[in-house]
Design a protein around this motif. Sequence first.
Motif, short mmCIF file in Angstrom:
data_model
loop_
_atom_site.label_atom_id
_atom_site.label_comp_id
_atom_site.label_asym_id
_atom_site.label_seq_id
_atom_site.Cartn_x
_atom_site.Cartn_y
_atom_site.Cartn_z
N ILE A 16 -16.01 -4.80 -1.16
CA ILE A 16 -15.24 -4.15 -2.22
C ILE A 16 -13.82 -3.89 -1.74
O ILE A 16 -12.86 -4.22 -2.42
CB ILE A 16 -15.94 -2.84 -2.65
CG1 ILE A 16 -17.35 -3.16 -3.19
CG2 ILE A 16 -15.10 -2.10 -3.69
CD1 ILE A 16 -18.26 -1.95 -3.32
N LYS A 17 -13.68 -3.29 -0.55
CA LYS A 17 -12.36 -2.96 -0.03
C LYS A 17 -12.47 -2.76 1.49
O LYS A 17 -13.49 -2.29 1.98
CB LYS A 17 -11.85 -1.67 -0.69
CG LYS A 17 -10.43 -1.31 -0.38
CD LYS A 17 -9.44 -2.21 -1.11
CE LYS A 17 -8.01 -1.81 -0.76
NZ LYS A 17 -7.09 -2.91 -0.72
N ALA A 18 -11.42 -3.14 2.21
CA ALA A 18 -11.38 -2.94 3.66
C ALA A 18 -10.07 -2.24 4.02
O ALA A 18 -9.03 -2.48 3.40
CB ALA A 18 -11.48 -4.29 4.38
N PHE A 19 -10.15 -1.39 5.02
CA PHE A 19 -8.99 -0.63 5.49
C PHE A 19 -8.93 -0.72 7.01
O PHE A 19 -9.96 -0.93 7.66
CB PHE A 19 -9.13 0.86 5.14
CG PHE A 19 -9.28 1.14 3.67
CD1 PHE A 19 -8.17 1.33 2.88
CD2 PHE A 19 -10.55 1.22 3.09
CE1 PHE A 19 -8.31 1.62 1.52
CE2 PHE A 19 -10.69 1.50 1.74
CZ PHE A 19 -9.57 1.69 0.95
N TYR A 20 -7.75 -0.52 7.58
CA TYR A 20 -7.65 -0.40 9.04
C TYR A 20 -6.77 0.79 9.38
O TYR A 20 -5.83 1.13 8.64
CB TYR A 20 -7.13 -1.68 9.68
CG TYR A 20 -5.67 -2.00 9.41
CD1 TYR A 20 -4.70 -1.61 10.31
CD2 TYR A 20 -5.29 -2.71 8.28
CE1 TYR A 20 -3.35 -1.91 10.08
CE2 TYR A 20 -3.96 -3.02 8.03
CZ TYR A 20 -2.99 -2.61 8.94
OH TYR A 20 -1.67 -2.90 8.71
N HIS A 21 -7.09 1.43 10.50
CA HIS A 21 -6.35 2.61 10.95
C HIS A 21 -6.26 2.61 12.47
O HIS A 21 -7.16 2.12 13.15
CB HIS A 21 -7.05 3.90 10.49
CG HIS A 21 -7.09 4.04 9.00
ND1 HIS A 21 -8.15 3.61 8.26
CD2 HIS A 21 -6.18 4.53 8.14
CE1 HIS A 21 -7.90 3.84 6.98
NE2 HIS A 21 -6.71 4.41 6.88
N THR A 22 -5.20 3.21 12.98
CA THR A 22 -5.04 3.39 14.43
C THR A 22 -5.81 4.63 14.87
O THR A 22 -6.22 5.46 14.03
CB THR A 22 -3.56 3.57 14.81
OG1 THR A 22 -3.08 4.77 14.18
CG2 THR A 22 -2.72 2.37 14.38
N ASP A 23 -5.98 4.80 16.16
CA ASP A 23 -6.66 5.99 16.69
C ASP A 23 -5.95 7.27 16.26
O ASP A 23 -6.59 8.28 15.97
CB ASP A 23 -6.74 5.94 18.22
CG ASP A 23 -7.79 4.95 18.71
OD1 ASP A 23 -8.52 4.36 17.89
OD2 ASP A 23 -7.88 4.78 19.95
#
Length: 176
Positions: free
Chosen positions: A76-83
């Motif tokens: 459906i949806k993908a996200f990315y984030h840093t620490d």
Amino acid sequence: MMSEKRTYTVSIYTENSVGILNRITAVFQRRKINIESLNTSKSEVKSVSRTTLLIKVTEEQIKKIIGQLEKQIAVIKAFYHTDEETIYQESCMFKLSTDLLVGNSDIQAIINSSKSRVININKDFFVLEKSGGKEEIEELYHTLNKHGIMQFVRSGRIAITKEEMPVSELLELINN
């Protein structure tokens, strides 16, 4: 100039369907990217699963990966984030000989100082549970390993973003 590799937490929201995990991991396999940890669970949205991955790549790579993931059927949806953008934890369990509790005063001090807890005990072994950062768990592992670990298991990273991420509303819009 080639950008520097860094650790990213990837959150992938999917329909609950057979084979989706294979398709997700294939995206990383094709690019020869190692998945450091993986966790799948239900999400805050009914009938939607969340897979959390930890990978080390460049920002250019992560953007391409997110695009590839979102092309997968059932994603459906993908996200990315840093620490720095997340609050994260891991969990682990250690199985140790019960004799260590009786004959070794160090073990009680280790349990107390590590903020871990005994969750099961019998005549042969006891199970210690610890939640925390990767470094905390590694440190406890190395400390307990000197006393003999019978079994060890560790979860993948679980993470929540520091900034508001209105996932429920976003997924409602996508699903309608």
